[in-house]
Design a protein around this motif. Structure first.
Motif, PDB file in Angstrom:
ATOM      1  N   UNK A 270      -6.596 -37.431 -22.356  1.00  0.00           N
ATOM      2  CA  UNK A 270      -5.288 -36.851 -22.856  1.00  0.00           C
ATOM      3  C   UNK A 270      -4.931 -37.989 -24.337  1.00  0.00           C
ATOM      4  N   UNK A 271      -4.846 -37.428 -25.763  1.00  0.00           N
ATOM      5  CA  UNK A 271      -4.711 -38.033 -26.816  1.00  0.00           C
ATOM      6  C   UNK A 271      -3.421 -38.924 -27.284  1.00  0.00           C
ATOM      7  N   UNK A 272      -4.014 -39.933 -27.913  1.00  0.00           N
ATOM      8  CA  UNK A 272      -2.778 -40.810 -28.139  1.00  0.00           C
ATOM      9  C   UNK A 272      -2.419 -40.672 -30.307  1.00  0.00           C
ATOM     10  N   UNK A 273      -1.880 -40.443 -30.966  1.00  0.00           N
ATOM     11  CA  UNK A 273      -1.988 -39.997 -32.198  1.00  0.00           C
ATOM     12  C   UNK A 273      -0.758 -41.253 -32.885  1.00  0.00           C
ATOM     13  N   UNK A 274      -0.837 -41.877 -33.455  1.00  0.00           N
ATOM     14  CA  UNK A 274      -0.116 -43.101 -34.524  1.00  0.00           C
ATOM     15  C   UNK A 274       1.043 -43.414 -34.543  1.00  0.00           C
ATOM     16  N   UNK A 275       0.765 -43.825 -33.195  1.00  0.00           N
ATOM     17  CA  UNK A 275       1.998 -44.327 -31.819  1.00  0.00           C
ATOM     18  C   UNK A 275       2.290 -46.176 -33.085  1.00  0.00           C
ATOM     19  N   UNK A 276       3.764 -46.179 -33.375  1.00  0.00           N
ATOM     20  CA  UNK A 276       3.814 -47.471 -34.344  1.00  0.00           C
ATOM     21  C   UNK A 276       4.260 -48.347 -33.434  1.00  0.00           C
ATOM     22  N   UNK A 277       3.794 -49.506 -33.552  1.00  0.00           N
ATOM     23  CA  UNK A 277       3.975 -50.934 -32.430  1.00  0.00           C
ATOM     24  C   UNK A 277       5.126 -50.671 -33.195  1.00  0.00           C
TER      25      UNK A 277
ATOM     26  N   UNK B  11       3.968 -54.512 -36.563  1.00  0.00           N
ATOM     27  CA  UNK B  11       3.458 -53.810 -37.318  1.00  0.00           C
ATOM     28  C   UNK B  11       2.120 -52.616 -37.207  1.00  0.00           C
ATOM     29  N   UNK B  12       1.585 -51.308 -36.664  1.00  0.00           N
ATOM     30  CA  UNK B  12       0.482 -50.736 -36.688  1.00  0.00           C
ATOM     31  C   UNK B  12       0.275 -49.771 -36.207  1.00  0.00           C
ATOM     32  N   UNK B  13      -0.672 -49.306 -37.036  1.00  0.00           N
ATOM     33  CA  UNK B  13       0.016 -47.832 -36.472  1.00  0.00           C
ATOM     34  C   UNK B  13      -1.352 -47.273 -35.187  1.00  0.00           C
ATOM     35  N   UNK B  14      -1.522 -47.187 -34.009  1.00  0.00           N
ATOM     36  CA  UNK B  14      -2.566 -46.747 -33.096  1.00  0.00           C
ATOM     37  C   UNK B  14      -2.811 -45.369 -32.650  1.00  0.00           C
ATOM     38  N   UNK B  15      -3.948 -45.266 -32.082  1.00  0.00           N
ATOM     39  CA  UNK B  15      -4.348 -43.888 -32.220  1.00  0.00           C
ATOM     40  C   UNK B  15      -5.169 -44.823 -30.503  1.00  0.00           C
ATOM     41  N   UNK B  16      -5.516 -42.737 -29.774  1.00  0.00           N
ATOM     42  CA  UNK B  16      -5.850 -43.472 -28.411  1.00  0.00           C
ATOM     43  C   UNK B  16      -6.233 -42.202 -27.318  1.00  0.00           C
ATOM     44  N   UNK B  17      -7.781 -42.184 -26.885  1.00  0.00           N
ATOM     45  CA  UNK B  17      -7.974 -41.518 -26.803  1.00  0.00           C
ATOM     46  C   UNK B  17      -7.834 -41.772 -24.349  1.00  0.00           C
ATOM     47  N   UNK B  18      -7.337 -41.604 -23.553  1.00  0.00           N
ATOM     48  CA  UNK B  18      -6.573 -41.645 -22.480  1.00  0.00           C
ATOM     49  C   UNK B  18      -7.664 -40.764 -21.776  1.00  0.00           C
ATOM     50  N   UNK B  19      -8.623 -40.954 -20.760  1.00  0.00           N
ATOM     51  CA  UNK B  19      -9.214 -39.781 -19.681  1.00  0.00           C
ATOM     52  C   UNK B  19      -8.522 -40.020 -18.243  1.00  0.00           C
ATOM     53  N   UNK B  20      -7.381 -39.287 -18.100  1.00  0.00           N
ATOM     54  CA  UNK B  20      -6.383 -39.009 -17.041  1.00  0.00           C
ATOM     55  C   UNK B  20      -6.103 -38.439 -15.799  1.00  0.00           C
ATOM     56  N   UNK B  21      -6.684 -38.852 -14.673  1.00  0.00           N
ATOM     57  CA  UNK B  21      -6.054 -38.284 -13.331  1.00  0.00           C
ATOM     58  C   UNK B  21      -5.762 -37.931 -12.317  1.00  0.00           C
ATOM     59  N   UNK B  22      -5.321 -37.190 -11.657  1.00  0.00           N
ATOM     60  CA  UNK B  22      -3.854 -36.719 -11.233  1.00  0.00           C
ATOM     61  C   UNK B  22      -4.335 -36.844 -10.016  1.00  0.00           C
ATOM     62  N   UNK B  23      -3.641 -37.961  -8.904  1.00  0.00           N
ATOM     63  CA  UNK B  23      -4.767 -38.065  -7.534  1.00  0.00           C
ATOM     64  C   UNK B  23      -3.230 -37.878  -6.853  1.00  0.00           C
ATOM     65  N   UNK B  24      -2.997 -37.106  -6.336  1.00  0.00           N
ATOM     66  CA  UNK B  24      -1.610 -36.892  -5.189  1.00  0.00           C
ATOM     67  C   UNK B  24      -0.324 -36.965  -5.948  1.00  0.00           C
TER      68      UNK B  24
ATOM     69  N   UNK C 256      -8.656 -44.044 -16.303  1.00  0.00           N
ATOM     70  CA  UNK C 256     -10.273 -45.160 -16.288  1.00  0.00           C
ATOM     71  C   UNK C 256     -10.448 -44.801 -17.263  1.00  0.00           C
ATOM     72  N   UNK C 257     -10.945 -46.542 -18.151  1.00  0.00           N
ATOM     73  CA  UNK C 257     -11.594 -47.304 -19.201  1.00  0.00           C
ATOM     74  C   UNK C 257     -11.023 -45.796 -19.977  1.00  0.00           C
ATOM     75  N   UNK C 258      -9.393 -45.953 -20.872  1.00  0.00           N
ATOM     76  CA  UNK C 258      -8.796 -45.329 -21.597  1.00  0.00           C
ATOM     77  C   UNK C 258      -9.476 -46.173 -23.172  1.00  0.00           C
ATOM     78  N   UNK C 259      -8.756 -45.487 -23.979  1.00  0.00           N
ATOM     79  CA  UNK C 259      -9.857 -46.474 -24.918  1.00  0.00           C
ATOM     80  C   UNK C 259      -8.269 -46.214 -26.386  1.00  0.00           C
ATOM     81  N   UNK C 260      -8.375 -47.791 -27.395  1.00  0.00           N
ATOM     82  CA  UNK C 260      -6.574 -47.392 -28.009  1.00  0.00           C
ATOM     83  C   UNK C 260      -7.301 -48.238 -28.780  1.00  0.00           C
ATOM     84  N   UNK C 261      -6.993 -48.346 -30.824  1.00  0.00           N
ATOM     85  CA  UNK C 261      -6.851 -49.071 -31.482  1.00  0.00           C
ATOM     86  C   UNK C 261      -6.555 -48.425 -32.589  1.00  0.00           C
ATOM     87  N   UNK C 262      -6.121 -49.829 -33.769  1.00  0.00           N
ATOM     88  CA  UNK C 262      -5.275 -49.708 -34.590  1.00  0.00           C
ATOM     89  C   UNK C 262      -5.721 -48.943 -35.730  1.00  0.00           C
TER      90      UNK C 262
END
Lengths: 320, 92, 45
Positions: free
Chosen positions: A159-166, A181-194, A200-206
């Motif tokens: 799952x990718x996060x893009x341009x989220x406004x703080x 204020x700040x604009x955040x992007x991120x990469x979130x490896x999501x898993x679905x269990x039950x 797990x070890x997602x990344x987020x940065x401004x």
């Protein structure tokens, strides 16, 4: 045996009255209820001895209702159905949702993809996602091509996060004196269990050039009065101009979000703007956050009841 | 009119349809007769202080306390008394 | 000429480490506290 063909056009169904989908599909999620929505379409069945295949095109419009503890509205979708032997295929070329509200306003949502399953095991099929997007806090959450085999115990998707406004996050977030204020992007490896979502070890940065964080509250001042460390934190956060904001992200099955935030910046009026490295380990229980947002927001009674029940269960269930 | 006097006059004013509950957690004047407005002023003042205290104590926003209070006020208003829904006074 | 002493900000950064655990049961607590206010005997309801 003479081959036969039957064309059936579906008389317009109002989902509010009777929910034919819920009655026919045993796998229909019990927590999905429609307050309004119109379904039209037509089917073509072909066979010789018995039924060989069915083709169908349906159109859902004006869908509005509740799923679990979120309200949704403006659901429209074309659905192409194909049934052959006992293999069912549902294609969603252009599903769209205007708004989704689990406690925080999200949307619009767009989804295109297809679902294939055996009639005998409707909920254990394979979901192929071409593209899925959801508007969130001034930016969006995106899933690109993904294949989810629901018969397996665990599925994973990026799952990718893009341009989220703080700034937008702090507007919605129920804490006084928090701004930024700040604009955040991120990469979130999501898993679905039950049915539970895990990151797990997602990344987020401004994004460059960074932004600012301000936290001014009596509670912080009280803490600062009695504790030197907190005094320094309160001084820094009074007006923290940051150039770097980076965080690792973890989210577990119980809804506990843990952010390992690393910020580099300064407070112009603190020691002449001496550089500050601020490392914050932030723990947030997202279901409790959404529940408290819903408790304080104007929500329908149905959700109110589910929120209370869910909180009661959590309180009764022994802590894991 | 003292707060105490307002408190004792409140139930009658409500059942007479002079005062009603609003989603923002404060009393509203449905029909301005007798000392309805004065009662509302006193009671709302006391409520505001209570909400302010709860907001500070729990570190949340005043408007959040007000909206939780508003929901509770509307839910608990007995049948026959007035509540403000979409800016229209309705008899529950 | 008289040397002027420029007090340069000491460039060695201040390091702050913070552990924050957010409690959201507060709203449910406030909900309970408001129960008393909106009961017959409170005089305010």
């Amino acid at each position: 045996q003479q081959p036969w063909r039957a064309n059936v056009s579906l008389q317009e169904v109002f989902l509010r009255a009777a929910n034919p989908l819920a009655d026919t599909f045993s796998g229909w999620p019990s927590l999905l209820s429609f307050a309004s929505g119109r379904l039209t379409g037509q089917l073509e069945a072909v066979g010789s001895a018995g039924l060989d295949s069915v083709q169908g095109q349906f159109t859902l419009s004006g869908g509005k209702g509740i799923f679990d503890r979120s309200t949704f509205e403006g659901l429209t979708a074309n659905i192409n159905l194909a049934l052959a032997a006992d293999d069912l295929q549902l294609v969603f070329p252009d599903l769209r949702l205007e708004a989704l509200d689990p406690g925080m306003p999200l949307g619009p949502v767009s989804f295109s993809g297809e679902y294939r399953a055996e009639l005998a095991n409707l909920t254990g099929g394979v979901l192929n996602v071409d593209a899925a997007r959801m508007g969130m806090l001034g930016g969006q959450v995106r899933v690109n091509a993904a294949r989810l085999d629901l018969s397996r115990p665990r599925q994973s998707v990026l799952v990718e996060l893009e341009g989220v406004e703080l700034g937008r996050l702090f507007e919605v977030y129920p804490a006084e004196g928090l701004s930024g204020r700040g604009t955040l992007d991120g990469r979130l490896p999501v898993s679905l269990e039950g049915g539970k979502l895990v990151v797990d070890d997602g990344q987020l940065q401004a994004r460059e050039p960074g932004g600012f964080l301000r936290y001014r509250s009596e509670k912080l001042d009280d803490l600062a009065r009695s504790n030197a460390g907190m005094r320094q934190v309160a001084a820094a956060l009074d007006d923290f101009q940051y150039s770097v904001l980076a965080s690792d992200v973890a989210y577990d099955q119980d809804g506990l979000l843990v952010l390992g935030l690393q910020l580099q910046g300064h407070n112009p009026s603190l020691q002449d703007g001496r550089p500050i490295h601020l490392n914050i380990r932030l723990e947030e229980n997202v279901p409790a956050l959404l529940a408290s947002l819903q408790l304080s927001g104007q929500v329908s009674d149905i959700i109110q009841k589910r929120v209370q029940e869910r909180l009661l269960q959590r309180r009764l269930a022994p802590d894991p | 009119l003292s707060l105490n006097e307002a408190m004792s006059a409140l139930p009658a004013a409500k059942s007479a349809g002079q005062l009603g509950e609003q989603p923002n957690g404060y009393l509203g004047v449905v029909s301005a007769s007798g000392s309805a407005a004065e009662i509302a002023k006193q009671i709302n003042q006391a409520r505001r202080e209570e909400y302010q205290r709860l907001a500070e104590e729990n570190g949340i926003q005043l408007r959040d306390v007000e909206s939780i209070a508003g929901k509770k006020a509307l839910d608990r208003t007995p049948a026959g008394q007035y509540i403000l829904l979409n800016d229209v006074w309705m008899k529950k | 000429c008289t040397p002027t002493v420029q007090l340069a900000a000491p460039n060695e950064p201040i390091n702050i480490n913070l552990n924050v655990k957010i409690q959201h049961e507060i709203y449910i607590k406030v909900d309970k506290q408001l129960d008393e206010l909106f009961s017959e005997s409170s005089g305010l309801f």
